[in-house]
Scaffold this motif. Structure first.
Motif, PDB file in Angstrom:
ATOM      1  N   LYS A 110      -2.747  20.162  -1.278  1.00  0.00           N
ATOM      2  CA  LYS A 110      -2.369  18.879  -0.696  1.00  0.00           C
ATOM      3  C   LYS A 110      -3.128  17.730  -1.371  1.00  0.00           C
ATOM      4  O   LYS A 110      -4.264  17.892  -1.818  1.00  0.00           O
ATOM      5  CB  LYS A 110      -2.658  18.879   0.807  1.00  0.00           C
ATOM      6  CG  LYS A 110      -1.797  19.862   1.581  1.00  0.00           C
ATOM      7  CD  LYS A 110      -2.040  19.748   3.080  1.00  0.00           C
ATOM      8  CE  LYS A 110      -1.117  20.691   3.847  1.00  0.00           C
ATOM      9  NZ  LYS A 110      -1.254  20.556   5.316  1.00  0.00           N
ATOM     10  N   LEU A 111      -2.480  16.593  -1.426  1.00  0.00           N
ATOM     11  CA  LEU A 111      -3.084  15.393  -1.986  1.00  0.00           C
ATOM     12  C   LEU A 111      -3.764  14.613  -0.857  1.00  0.00           C
ATOM     13  O   LEU A 111      -3.169  14.400   0.202  1.00  0.00           O
ATOM     14  CB  LEU A 111      -2.013  14.521  -2.655  1.00  0.00           C
ATOM     15  CG  LEU A 111      -2.434  13.118  -3.112  1.00  0.00           C
ATOM     16  CD1 LEU A 111      -3.491  13.198  -4.214  1.00  0.00           C
ATOM     17  CD2 LEU A 111      -1.209  12.333  -3.589  1.00  0.00           C
ATOM     18  N   ILE A 112      -4.991  14.195  -1.097  1.00  0.00           N
ATOM     19  CA  ILE A 112      -5.703  13.348  -0.131  1.00  0.00           C
ATOM     20  C   ILE A 112      -5.354  11.898  -0.435  1.00  0.00           C
ATOM     21  O   ILE A 112      -5.574  11.406  -1.553  1.00  0.00           O
ATOM     22  CB  ILE A 112      -7.230  13.552  -0.228  1.00  0.00           C
ATOM     23  CG1 ILE A 112      -7.604  15.012   0.027  1.00  0.00           C
ATOM     24  CG2 ILE A 112      -7.951  12.635   0.751  1.00  0.00           C
ATOM     25  CD1 ILE A 112      -9.053  15.350  -0.335  1.00  0.00           C
ATOM     26  N   ILE A 113      -4.788  11.229   0.541  1.00  0.00           N
ATOM     27  CA  ILE A 113      -4.582   9.777   0.463  1.00  0.00           C
ATOM     28  C   ILE A 113      -5.634   9.132   1.351  1.00  0.00           C
ATOM     29  O   ILE A 113      -5.605   9.264   2.576  1.00  0.00           O
ATOM     30  CB  ILE A 113      -3.160   9.373   0.909  1.00  0.00           C
ATOM     31  CG1 ILE A 113      -2.107   9.940  -0.055  1.00  0.00           C
ATOM     32  CG2 ILE A 113      -3.046   7.855   1.013  1.00  0.00           C
ATOM     33  CD1 ILE A 113      -2.125   9.326  -1.443  1.00  0.00           C
TER      34      ILE A 113
ATOM     35  N   GLN B  20      -2.711   0.386  11.308  1.00  0.00           N
ATOM     36  CA  GLN B  20      -2.429   0.544   9.882  1.00  0.00           C
ATOM     37  C   GLN B  20      -2.332   2.025   9.496  1.00  0.00           C
ATOM     38  O   GLN B  20      -1.451   2.415   8.724  1.00  0.00           O
ATOM     39  CB  GLN B  20      -3.533  -0.135   9.062  1.00  0.00           C
ATOM     40  CG  GLN B  20      -3.550  -1.651   9.190  1.00  0.00           C
ATOM     41  CD  GLN B  20      -4.761  -2.258   8.508  1.00  0.00           C
ATOM     42  OE1 GLN B  20      -5.878  -1.752   8.614  1.00  0.00           O
ATOM     43  NE2 GLN B  20      -4.547  -3.355   7.798  1.00  0.00           N
ATOM     44  N   ILE B  21      -3.227   2.828  10.050  1.00  0.00           N
ATOM     45  CA  ILE B  21      -3.205   4.264   9.748  1.00  0.00           C
ATOM     46  C   ILE B  21      -1.919   4.892  10.272  1.00  0.00           C
ATOM     47  O   ILE B  21      -1.242   5.672   9.570  1.00  0.00           O
ATOM     48  CB  ILE B  21      -4.433   4.970  10.357  1.00  0.00           C
ATOM     49  CG1 ILE B  21      -5.733   4.427   9.751  1.00  0.00           C
ATOM     50  CG2 ILE B  21      -4.336   6.477  10.187  1.00  0.00           C
ATOM     51  CD1 ILE B  21      -5.953   4.738   8.313  1.00  0.00           C
ATOM     52  N   GLU B  22      -1.549   4.564  11.521  1.00  0.00           N
ATOM     53  CA  GLU B  22      -0.325   5.155  12.076  1.00  0.00           C
ATOM     54  C   GLU B  22       0.899   4.702  11.284  1.00  0.00           C
ATOM     55  O   GLU B  22       1.810   5.504  11.013  1.00  0.00           O
ATOM     56  CB  GLU B  22      -0.174   4.788  13.557  1.00  0.00           C
ATOM     57  CG  GLU B  22       1.049   5.429  14.182  1.00  0.00           C
ATOM     58  CD  GLU B  22       1.111   5.284  15.700  1.00  0.00           C
ATOM     59  OE1 GLU B  22       2.243   5.300  16.244  1.00  0.00           O
ATOM     60  OE2 GLU B  22       0.045   5.154  16.345  1.00  0.00           O
TER      61      GLU B  22
ATOM     62  N   LEU C 157       4.615   7.209   4.536  1.00  0.00           N
ATOM     63  CA  LEU C 157       4.279   7.892   3.297  1.00  0.00           C
ATOM     64  C   LEU C 157       5.223   9.071   3.078  1.00  0.00           C
ATOM     65  O   LEU C 157       5.564   9.791   4.025  1.00  0.00           O
ATOM     66  CB  LEU C 157       2.833   8.382   3.327  1.00  0.00           C
ATOM     67  CG  LEU C 157       1.753   7.299   3.224  1.00  0.00           C
ATOM     68  CD1 LEU C 157       0.370   7.909   3.371  1.00  0.00           C
ATOM     69  CD2 LEU C 157       1.860   6.537   1.901  1.00  0.00           C
ATOM     70  N   ASP C 158       5.625   9.248   1.860  1.00  0.00           N
ATOM     71  CA  ASP C 158       6.516  10.363   1.514  1.00  0.00           C
ATOM     72  C   ASP C 158       5.736  11.679   1.519  1.00  0.00           C
ATOM     73  O   ASP C 158       4.527  11.713   1.316  1.00  0.00           O
ATOM     74  CB  ASP C 158       7.119  10.137   0.118  1.00  0.00           C
ATOM     75  CG  ASP C 158       7.971   8.879   0.045  1.00  0.00           C
ATOM     76  OD1 ASP C 158       8.477   8.441   1.095  1.00  0.00           O
ATOM     77  OD2 ASP C 158       8.099   8.324  -1.068  1.00  0.00           O
ATOM     78  N   ASN C 159       6.494  12.772   1.749  1.00  0.00           N
ATOM     79  CA  ASN C 159       5.911  14.114   1.629  1.00  0.00           C
ATOM     80  C   ASN C 159       4.681  14.263   2.548  1.00  0.00           C
ATOM     81  O   ASN C 159       3.689  14.881   2.182  1.00  0.00           O
ATOM     82  CB  ASN C 159       5.517  14.383   0.172  1.00  0.00           C
ATOM     83  CG  ASN C 159       5.424  15.866  -0.148  1.00  0.00           C
ATOM     84  OD1 ASN C 159       5.673  16.718   0.701  1.00  0.00           O
ATOM     85  ND2 ASN C 159       5.046  16.170  -1.383  1.00  0.00           N
TER      86      ASN C 159
ATOM     87  N   ALA D 288       0.834  -1.203   0.000  1.00  0.00           N
ATOM     88  CA  ALA D 288       0.000   0.000   0.000  1.00  0.00           C
ATOM     89  C   ALA D 288       0.868   1.251   0.000  1.00  0.00           C
ATOM     90  O   ALA D 288       0.601   2.218  -0.732  1.00  0.00           O
ATOM     91  CB  ALA D 288      -0.930  -0.005   1.219  1.00  0.00           C
ATOM     92  N   ALA D 289       1.915   1.250   0.827  1.00  0.00           N
ATOM     93  CA  ALA D 289       2.809   2.410   0.887  1.00  0.00           C
ATOM     94  C   ALA D 289       3.559   2.597  -0.430  1.00  0.00           C
ATOM     95  O   ALA D 289       3.719   3.730  -0.915  1.00  0.00           O
ATOM     96  CB  ALA D 289       3.792   2.247   2.037  1.00  0.00           C
ATOM     97  N   GLU D 290       3.993   1.509  -1.040  1.00  0.00           N
ATOM     98  CA  GLU D 290       4.715   1.599  -2.318  1.00  0.00           C
ATOM     99  C   GLU D 290       3.836   2.220  -3.405  1.00  0.00           C
ATOM    100  O   GLU D 290       4.276   3.101  -4.151  1.00  0.00           O
ATOM    101  CB  GLU D 290       5.171   0.200  -2.745  1.00  0.00           C
ATOM    102  CG  GLU D 290       5.917   0.182  -4.074  1.00  0.00           C
ATOM    103  CD  GLU D 290       6.303  -1.232  -4.507  1.00  0.00           C
ATOM    104  OE1 GLU D 290       6.628  -1.407  -5.716  1.00  0.00           O
ATOM    105  OE2 GLU D 290       6.261  -2.159  -3.672  1.00  0.00           O
ATOM    106  N   ILE D 291       2.594   1.784  -3.485  1.00  0.00           N
ATOM    107  CA  ILE D 291       1.693   2.289  -4.518  1.00  0.00           C
ATOM    108  C   ILE D 291       1.340   3.748  -4.245  1.00  0.00           C
ATOM    109  O   ILE D 291       1.371   4.594  -5.145  1.00  0.00           O
ATOM    110  CB  ILE D 291       0.433   1.410  -4.605  1.00  0.00           C
ATOM    111  CG1 ILE D 291       0.805  -0.007  -5.055  1.00  0.00           C
ATOM    112  CG2 ILE D 291      -0.602   2.031  -5.532  1.00  0.00           C
ATOM    113  CD1 ILE D 291      -0.334  -1.010  -4.981  1.00  0.00           C
ATOM    114  N   CYS D 292       1.000   4.067  -2.987  1.00  0.00           N
ATOM    115  CA  CYS D 292       0.648   5.451  -2.644  1.00  0.00           C
ATOM    116  C   CYS D 292       1.831   6.391  -2.882  1.00  0.00           C
ATOM    117  O   CYS D 292       1.664   7.512  -3.389  1.00  0.00           O
ATOM    118  CB  CYS D 292       0.188   5.537  -1.188  1.00  0.00           C
ATOM    119  SG  CYS D 292      -1.445   4.816  -0.894  1.00  0.00           S
TER     120      CYS D 292
END
Length: 568
Positions: free
Chosen positions: A214-217, A234-236, A242-244, A196-200
């Motif tokens: 800002k981008l909403i993830i 999972q959220i934390e 996540l980058d940026n 999930a982190a790689e794709i986001c």
């Protein structure tokens, strides 16, 4: 344990064989459990898209427009209005919303689209002329869907997301800018966290969000698969990886498959989520989306401004039921018909005392047992706080009589009247409305249509020079026949009681007496309560009259009639 008892019920598989526990997150230094919610998240209503797609009969324009106006009036600043590439109905409604000149500048219309070029093109057509709309694009990333639905590896699924991100940013720039963006790895809770982190992060790199845009993830619990604490983990974890991050808005989109959507949403905010997507009262696929009204009012009861106006919950309920063609259950938090109602005697007594304490203390802090929120704060009245059935107690009946009719019964009378009412509820096996309770009180204690004795009038005068002694002469009817009785006493009540005792041949003594004003203005009346003793025990009586003395004597007759009835 024998073999028979060790088996599961017929037809149920062995759980550990067919169903496996959801894996925990390796986050030994998690911070969210010690956090508390101190401000409202950004709210996004998805009633008109996620909620609408789950209806047996999806909304037409009128039902959508009614819901849309309610959401605006409640203060939503982000509203997902539909899936314009999916149907002409959704496309036309999106155009209607864009052209609605009543929209405030700070309201963003959001639309959903899959990561498919032809659908993205159609979506931009629907948004033409919109102010700062949110293009919400998604593709499913879970291991199960990669393997079973799409037949793609991680690289293939990631490329779908990146290609869509590039196309969307290019089209937004060509349209003159002003667009906002949201990406969802659908089925996030079924996706490995590193995937999930790689794709986001690949999407983030492509879209290059800034502090001004800002981008909403969005990290959806598309299917609620675990206990809510794992979703918070999972959220934390994602917030850390996540980058940026400073230029991202982390959004949670919980569903309610396990019945813990509200808890998952609250914990996700504690874990770092900035934004929550959901629906009013939790409509949505399967068991629904997270209930935004419950979330907002949960915050409200903790002293946090929810930044949503839920003060007219009856209107919210009416629009929800009209637009969705669904009925809100009676026990639904905050809005259900019975959520501010007590039938239990002990609960009623505690509420009655709590309401009295609030009035006496005149403090701003709400402290009433069994009522976590003041019903008036959401537009409800106090009328239905207490309702009477066979489980009810004296406190509940006393509350209804006082709040609805101004009758403030002394404690002993409360006990006696409760026994009388319980006989009725036991016989009828159903709830007694307030009007029925009042009618029963008036018939049993005041009007007494079956009562043998009726008070008509009285006169008092002093007995010669004897200080403190007065003669009372009274007119009563006995079985419809007029009678005159008289006796001496230290006042009207004492003299009348002595006269009535002599007439009935039964000694009656007034043990307790109280009275108060029943109404205000020119038609004001007094209500008097007496507790009398006699050879067989004690009895209560009630009288109502514009003359306080007459009300007192009527109360004595009321008690006398019950004594007569108990002896017949």
């Amino acid at each position: 344990m024998d073999a028979k008892n060790s088996q599961t019920k017929p037809g149920m598989p062995i759980a550990g064989t067919k169903y496996q526990p959801y894996p925990q997150v390796d986050l030994s230094d998690r911070q969210w459990p010690s956090k508390r919610i101190e401000k409202a998240p950004i709210w996004c209503s998805v009633d008109l898209r996620d909620g609408n797609q789950a209806l047996v009969d999806p909304m037409g324009h009128d039902r959508k427009a009614r819901m849309f106006q309610l959401l605006l009036d409640m203060g939503f600043k982000e509203i997902e209005i539909g899936f314009p590439s999916a149907s002409q109905t959704d496309f036309d409604f999106a155009r209607w919303c864009v052209e609605n000149d009543q929209l405030e500048d700070d309201v963003s219309l959001q639309v959903l689209v899959q990561c498919r070029p032809e659908l993205i093109t159609r979506t931009f057509e629907a948004l033409k002329g919109s102010r700062r709309p949110i293009v919400h694009f998604y593709n499913s990333t879970s291991e199960l869907q990669r393997r079973v639905v799409f037949g793609k590896d991680v690289a293939g699924v990631k490329q779908i997301a990146v290609d869509a991100a590039k196309m969307i940013t290019d089209m937004a720039e060509a349209a003159g800018g002003g667009y906002r963006f949201e990406y969802s790895p659908e089925s996030f809770t079924g996706t490995e966290l590193d995937v999930a982190a790689e794709i986001c992060n690949a999407v983030i790199e492509e879209m290059k969000p800034t502090a001004d845009n800002k981008l909403i993830i969005n990290l959806p619990s598309t299917v609620e698969m675990s206990t809510p604490n794992i979703y918070a983990d999972q959220i934390e974890w994602m917030c850390r990886n996540l980058d940026n991050r400073e230029n991202l808005i982390i959004s949670a989109h919980p569903h309610n498959d396990r019945g813990t959507g509200v808890a998952a949403a609250e914990m996700s905010v504690m874990a770092g989520a900035d934004r929550i997507e959901g629906t009013l009262f939790g409509n949505g696929e399967r068991t629904g989306n997270v209930d935004l009204v419950t979330l907002a009012l949960n915050m409200f009861t903790q002293g946090v401004d929810p930044e949503l106006d839920c003060s007219d919950i009856e209107r919210m309920k009416a629009v929800y039921e009209y637009s969705n063609q669904m009925v809100i259950p009676e026990r639904h938090p905050y809005v259900g018909e019975l959520v501010y109602t007590a039938f239990s005697g002990s609960h009623q007594d505690a509420i009655n005392k709590g309401m009295k304490a609030i009035r006496v203390a005149n403090k701003p802090v709400w402290e009433v047992p069994y009522l976590p929120i003041d019903p008036r704060d959401v537009g409800r009245s106090y009328e239905a706080i207490i309702r009477i059935n066979s489980q009810s107690g004296k406190g509940g009946i006393a509350y209804i009589m006082q709040s609805d009719y101004g009758i403030n019964m002394p404690r002993g009378l409360q006990v006696a009247f409760r026994e009388y009412i319980q006989k009725i509820t036991d016989d009828e096996g159903r709830e007694l409305p307030s009007k029925r309770i009042h009618e029963a009180f008036m018939a049993h204690y005041v009007d007494q249509p079956e009562g043998r004795i009726k008070f008509v009038d009285h006169h008092t005068y002093p007995q010669g020079d004897t200080k403190g002694v007065r003669v009372v002469t009274a007119e009563i009817t006995d079985g419809g026949e007029t009678k005159r009785i008289d006796a001496k006493g230290n006042g009207p009540v004492d003299g009348f009681t002595n006269a009535l005792s002599a007439y009935l041949g039964t000694k009656i003594t007034v043990e307790n007496y109280s009275e108060h004003s029943l109404y205000q203005g020119s038609d004001a009346k007094a209500i008097a309560y007496v507790e009398v003793s006699y050879e067989g025990g004690r009895m209560f009586g009630v009288g109502i009259n514009t003359n306080i003395v007459a009300a007192s004597l009527e109360a004595i007759v009321s008690a006398a009639n019950q004594i007569i009835g108990s002896q017949s």
